[in-house]
Scaffold this motif. Structure first.
Motif, PDB file in Angstrom:
ATOM      1  N   THR A 287       0.802  -1.157   0.104  1.00 17.60           N
ATOM      2  CA  THR A 287      -0.032  -0.036  -0.055  1.00 17.60           C
ATOM      3  C   THR A 287       0.900   1.294   0.120  1.00 17.60           C
ATOM      4  OG1 THR A 287      -1.448  -1.200   1.486  1.00 17.60           O
ATOM      5  CG2 THR A 287      -2.018   0.911   1.165  1.00 17.60           C
ATOM      6  N   GLU A 288       0.421   2.196  -0.855  1.00 17.16           N
ATOM      7  CA  GLU A 288       1.145   3.490  -0.741  1.00 17.16           C
ATOM      8  C   GLU A 288       1.304   4.181   0.755  1.00 17.16           C
ATOM      9  OE1 GLU A 288      -0.353   6.574  -3.470  1.00 17.16           O
ATOM     10  OE2 GLU A 288      -1.811   7.001  -1.804  1.00 17.16           O
ATOM     11  N   PHE A 289       1.935   5.052   1.088  1.00 20.42           N
ATOM     12  CA  PHE A 289       2.307   5.545   2.216  1.00 20.42           C
ATOM     13  C   PHE A 289       2.919   7.167   1.922  1.00 20.42           C
ATOM     14  CE2 PHE A 289       2.585   6.181   6.537  1.00 20.42           C
ATOM     15  CZ  PHE A 289       3.977   6.260   7.200  1.00 20.42           C
ATOM     16  N   PRO A 290       1.671   7.985   1.880  1.00 17.46           N
ATOM     17  CA  PRO A 290       1.833   9.262   1.301  1.00 17.46           C
ATOM     18  C   PRO A 290       2.844  10.136   2.020  1.00 17.46           C
ATOM     19  CG  PRO A 290      -0.479   9.060   2.076  1.00 17.46           C
ATOM     20  CD  PRO A 290       0.148   7.577   2.128  1.00 17.46           C
ATOM     21  N   PHE A 291       2.951  10.115   3.280  1.00 21.55           N
ATOM     22  CA  PHE A 291       3.995  10.951   3.980  1.00 21.55           C
ATOM     23  C   PHE A 291       5.127  10.349   4.042  1.00 21.55           C
ATOM     24  CE2 PHE A 291      -0.071  12.532   5.055  1.00 21.55           C
ATOM     25  CZ  PHE A 291      -0.943  11.603   5.679  1.00 21.55           C
ATOM     26  N   PHE A 294       9.191   5.658   2.523  1.00 25.30           N
ATOM     27  CA  PHE A 294       9.442   4.295   2.328  1.00 25.30           C
ATOM     28  C   PHE A 294       8.927   4.028   0.727  1.00 25.30           C
ATOM     29  CE2 PHE A 294       8.262   1.806   6.426  1.00 25.30           C
ATOM     30  CZ  PHE A 294       9.561   2.303   6.905  1.00 25.30           C
TER      31      PHE A 294
ATOM     32  N   VAL B 105      -7.798  -0.355   4.826  1.00 31.40           N
ATOM     33  CA  VAL B 105      -6.205  -0.880   4.757  1.00 31.40           C
ATOM     34  C   VAL B 105      -5.321   0.589   5.102  1.00 31.40           C
ATOM     35  CG1 VAL B 105      -4.181  -1.567   3.633  1.00 31.40           C
ATOM     36  CG2 VAL B 105      -6.181  -2.893   3.567  1.00 31.40           C
ATOM     37  N   TRP B 106      -5.644   1.524   4.467  1.00 27.19           N
ATOM     38  CA  TRP B 106      -5.028   2.796   4.645  1.00 27.19           C
ATOM     39  C   TRP B 106      -5.255   3.511   5.866  1.00 27.19           C
ATOM     40  CZ3 TRP B 106      -4.897   7.966   5.712  1.00 27.19           C
ATOM     41  CH2 TRP B 106      -4.054   8.776   5.234  1.00 27.19           C
ATOM     42  N   ILE B 109      -3.321   1.575   8.637  1.00 29.76           N
ATOM     43  CA  ILE B 109      -1.793   2.021   8.926  1.00 29.76           C
ATOM     44  C   ILE B 109      -1.014   3.057   8.927  1.00 29.76           C
ATOM     45  CG2 ILE B 109      -1.321  -0.623   7.782  1.00 29.76           C
ATOM     46  CD1 ILE B 109      -0.294   0.797   5.293  1.00 29.76           C
ATOM     47  N   HIS B 110      -2.264   4.198   8.829  1.00 32.71           N
ATOM     48  CA  HIS B 110      -2.107   5.391   8.905  1.00 32.71           C
ATOM     49  C   HIS B 110      -2.771   6.254  10.101  1.00 32.71           C
ATOM     50  CE1 HIS B 110      -1.143   4.711   4.670  1.00 32.71           C
ATOM     51  NE2 HIS B 110      -0.303   5.389   4.860  1.00 32.71           N
ATOM     52  N   GLU B 221      -5.873  13.122   2.936  1.00 33.97           N
ATOM     53  CA  GLU B 221      -4.679  12.300   2.371  1.00 33.97           C
ATOM     54  C   GLU B 221      -5.310  11.106   1.914  1.00 33.97           C
ATOM     55  OE1 GLU B 221      -1.848  12.998   1.806  1.00 33.97           O
ATOM     56  OE2 GLU B 221      -1.840  15.055   2.844  1.00 33.97           O
ATOM     57  N   PHE B 289       6.316  12.110  14.641  1.00 29.64           N
ATOM     58  CA  PHE B 289       5.784  11.189  13.641  1.00 29.64           C
ATOM     59  C   PHE B 289       7.015  11.020  12.656  1.00 29.64           C
ATOM     60  CE2 PHE B 289       3.236   9.070  10.673  1.00 29.64           C
ATOM     61  CZ  PHE B 289       2.927   9.461   9.667  1.00 29.64           C
ATOM     62  N   PHE B 291       8.211   9.497  10.134  1.00 29.99           N
ATOM     63  CA  PHE B 291       8.288   9.557   8.771  1.00 29.99           C
ATOM     64  C   PHE B 291       7.743  10.617   8.051  1.00 29.99           C
ATOM     65  CE2 PHE B 291       9.306   5.467   9.902  1.00 29.99           C
ATOM     66  CZ  PHE B 291       8.182   4.517  10.246  1.00 29.99           C
ATOM     67  N   SER B 292       7.421  11.569   8.759  1.00 29.94           N
ATOM     68  CA  SER B 292       6.293  12.501   8.265  1.00 29.94           C
ATOM     69  C   SER B 292       6.896  13.822   8.053  1.00 29.94           C
ATOM     70  CB  SER B 292       5.589  12.655   9.714  1.00 29.94           C
ATOM     71  OG  SER B 292       4.920  13.853   9.602  1.00 29.94           O
ATOM     72  N   CYS B 293       6.163  14.564   7.012  1.00 29.51           N
ATOM     73  CA  CYS B 293       6.324  16.017   6.874  1.00 29.51           C
ATOM     74  C   CYS B 293       5.472  16.676   7.910  1.00 29.51           C
ATOM     75  CB  CYS B 293       6.005  16.206   5.393  1.00 29.51           C
ATOM     76  SG  CYS B 293       4.705  15.735   4.998  1.00 29.51           S
TER      77      CYS B 293
END
Lengths: 542, 542
Positions: A287-291, A294, B105-106, B109-110, B221, B289, B291-293
């Protein structure tokens, strides 16, 4: 298609508190953690899971693992001892509770979750019945030189497994007796034979699909985050937790394999179980992970993934004359198995038909039948015999490195060893040939089983191997499950993930791409791979 | 300390299918969604929530909202109609199911999750009993010119609320009658009076803390991700979903307020309820966070946050002579209220003592008592009276823009309006003065209630206001709850988040920093703000 692909995994154990290195296969005994845990073939390293401490006592117990290793290791320890380290087991209980709370929040908002088995739909429907994955609150101390060695040997194992998988004759011959006593391996071998007869000697090559690249990567992020947040209180350096890029490596490998297949309309198919509480680990790959930084499949590679059970593949799958596998009208470029390793995944002939259909197709399989067979313990045991490694590897240094990992593994045909094991059963473990059983034999049962086998005759011998028993250090650890943080005695295992991809001409990818540290409660103080509650963990280089 | 802080929100409604713009306050009627939904004072815009379509019929039903608005709007629609759009309600059901699966799913995991009320500990212990937040599967079509207008008016509202909050006399005078009939507002006013007496005329200023900056940001998002993934099938452009930076804006505002407090050891305190199933929305603001912006507090700002209930603050809080508030030995720099808006948050005198203690302290409060009072409907109604806006704003354009939002809001002292409402109750809504009640009066009950009040005398009048009733378009929408995607008739509301921070000398921050689109099932086709199941949604500019 001559493309091959591997996202794997080796079969060695380094036991830090002993002078010998033992081979050892990961078992499916994560059952407390996840009833659907799949075969995870990987290098296993047993750290000395004691507290992180400034004293040298724990590190001096570590053994040299190559010539000159001791001197080198002591130097490393000396350098490291100048850096501040806390005794984690004297941490203020209130601080532990604060960190535990933060860890639970972190897992919830970063997708470090599994399905809760108390919620009926949690293994089928995403988004419902979520609970944080069982985790260790803090990373496990691990000697840096062993870590480096583990990473170094990874690509050599990839190459070895690849070459073994290509040698159909070796596989069939080595497993000929296993075939007679293990119905599951026998079915796999039948498919393998059929492929050999069809002239598919250079079929696609792959290896066992390992679990937890997704969640394992997250745990090291969580631990790094906690060490940063509580830097003052813990005095630990988050940079000593190695980046765990397993999910990146796996996604990159799957995407590169897909590119090799050269059909832009083809998809990557995940073969899954009908119920899967570890589904989020899998979704992290697809699955994509927009932030994210990865490189997941959708986002970075623009590759579509689908999920099918073996039964669905049998029902919807069609093989076209050119070898293309269609499932529900979609051409399959890459098949990634997250089911199909255990006999229970094949409740009827339908599932076996699906497996054969996939094997006959031109899709790149991870793993192919030959890789699946190359991962059996019997093959490992064959490779441990004198002069066998030389059949597959040329470089003498490489051979020496692998051989170090192959000590302490014997066939039941070795009468001296069997005699010794009957006399001193406490130093051995009897393991079934096949992966996924989880029914290792310990203690006096080793003696009884060996005596029974001696009476019954030699046939059954082939179903087992003998291994030198490992006694890892048991140490108190903070484990988190179901929202509760508790201190318990536990032991840890390190596994290294590798990704290997080769087409007919070239090796495209051969990398150590991440790791999985698992920490298990030693419920009975039995040592070895004691059955019990296991959590995901990360490594703190010491 | 003369620093002030606001993370808010206005009180206007644009109703797209009418020629008038109505003022309207968001209500706490999200109860099906989340029993702990707090007051969300914000600008509410009602789009025409019909399908996204190439026809101009829906857009031509939109009304001009300023002079020349119609022409401008038609032009915008014309330009846009050349871009491809699908009729979302003719989508293949199988595609809907695939998108629904991906969306689930999104969310998992988000971290687009809430506590599941069927799991007892889910409101207290993080990481357990998680379930995806109720969401709309796809974004809601919304006219771009209305969107722009909503964003434009946001900073003006921030400024207005700030100035109103500074005018203690105006607040006390306007609410003098409300005080007699609303015990909760009366207690707030007592604290406010005490502050005025203490010479705290220029105390810290803040406004209502709005819910869902965290989860709301995630929904846009998610929708952007789905529109990208199903670009071919949907033919929609993900760039038309505006970035929702609410969580960034709120975190930035909290961090800047903390900087203004100028004590590096001080922490940001979240005032929370004892049980909070919407805790992850709050944690998105306070947790890093990696991995985050996103510029969250820990990660980007190195600010520590703590969470306390009102009872805990009463128990652990101490006011030092210099005005510093200590809670459990930690100096509090900024107080962010996510509890304390409803009378039920004050079950005993303990909670009121805590509120007073905080108000007396030098901590920057979001909101202070004066901001809390400035957010009452009565003040809104006062502001709607002739020449009142002029008391607070100088710029005539700004005044005109705000006034447009204040049509259709009346006191019960306006006898002409009361007479009309008794004759035509279907065109009015009676709303309680205080936020958080959720007990709006519709239909024939408006007539009965007004007649009863006329008999009982004028005192009770002050507890209510009359508003022109809004009849938003009801349209079929895909809503997701508890892992299930179902089509239902729904209406949507757009709220704009603003952040405002001012010290004694300067305005430090005054920004429109995100939005919240909520889509609600219209269970009874009653229109207006019909009570019913609500989901988080995002905006598709049309």
């Amino acid at each position: 298609m001559g493309a091959g692909f591997s996202s794997c995994s080796h079969t060695t154990t380094f036991f830090a508190a002993s002078t010998t290195l033992f081979p050892h296969r990961s078992k499916s005994n994560f059952s407390t953690f996840n009833p659907h845990f799949k075969l995870l073939s990987q290098t296993l390293y047993y750290p000395k899971p004691t507290k992180i401490t400034t004293s040298r006592s724990s590190s001096s117990a570590l053994s040299p693992i190559n010539s000159g290793g001791r001197a080198e290791e002591m130097k490393t320890q000396e350098e490291k001892s100048t850096q501040p380290m806390s005794d984690l087991h004297n941490i203020d209980p209130e601080l532990i509770q604060r960190m535990a709370y933060d860890a639970l929040v972190w897992t919830s908002i970063h997708g470090l979750v599994v399905g809760d088995k108390s919620v009926p739909r949690s293994g089928k429907v995403p988004g419902v019945g979520l609970v944080h994955a069982p985790i260790a609150l803090l990373p496990m101390s691990f000697p840096e030189n062993h870590w480096k060695q583990a990473c170094e040997v990874s690509p050599i194992f990839n190459e070895l497994i690849d070459r073994v998988s290509l040698d159909g004759e070796f596989l069939q011959e080595s497993l000929s007796r296993t075939k007679m006593v293990d119905a599951f391996t026998s079915r796999l071998m039948d498919i393998h034979s059929q492929m050999l007869e069809n002239g598919k000697r250079e079929i696609e090559i792959n290896t066992i699909s390992a679990s937890f690249p997704g969640l394992g990567s997250l745990v090291s992020e969580l631990h790094r985050s906690l060490l940063n947040q509580y830097k003052e209180q813990l005095g630990l350096d988050s940079r000593r937790i190695p980046r765990n890029a397993a999910v990146n490596g796996f996604a990159e490998a799957l995407a590169k394999a897909w590119e090799e297949y050269s059909n832009p309309r083809a998809v990557v198919m995940f073969v899954v179980q009908t119920e899967e509480r570890n589904m989020y680990d899998q979704h992290w790959l697809s699955t994509e992970f927009p932030f994210s930084c990865f490189p997941q499949l959708c986002n970075t590679y623009d590759v579509t993934t689908i999920r099918k059970t073996l039964a669905e593949i049998d029902e919807q799958g069609v093989l076209q004359p050119d070898g293309t596998l269609l499932v529900g009208d979609q051409a399959i470029g890459v098949i990634y198995f997250r089911a199909g390793y255990a006999p229970t995944d094949y409740p009827s002939e339908s599932e076996w038909r699906a497996r054969l259909l996939m094997e006959q197709s031109s899709a790149i399989k991870c793993p192919s039948i030959s890789y699946h067979l190359a991962g059996t313990k019997k093959i490992q045991q064959e490779l441990a015999k004198p002069n066998v490694l030389e059949r597959f590897l040329e470089n003498k240094d490489d051979i020496a490195k692998i051989r170090k990992c192959f000590a302490g593994l014997w066939s039941l045909d070795d009468s001296d060893i069997v005699k010794d094991a009957i006399e001193r059963p406490e130093f051995y473990v009897m393991k079934p040939q096949r992966e996924g059983g989880g029914n290792n034999i310990y203690g006096d049962d080793v003696r009884k089983s060996l005596l029974r086998l001696q009476e019954e005759g030699a046939e059954e011998n082939a179903a087992y191997i003998l291994m030198q028993r490992i006694f890892p250090t048991i140490a108190p650890t903070y484990l988190m499950r179901d929202g509760i943080c508790h201190k318990d005695h536990a032991m840890s295992e390190l596994g290294i993930y590798g990704a290997y991809l080769r087409n007919k001409e070239n090796v495209i990818m051969n990398e150590q791409c991440g790791y999985l540290m698992r920490t298990k409660v030693s419920s009975s103080n039995e040592g070895g791979v004691a059955a019990g509650f296991a959590v995901l963990d990360s490594v703190y280089l010491n």
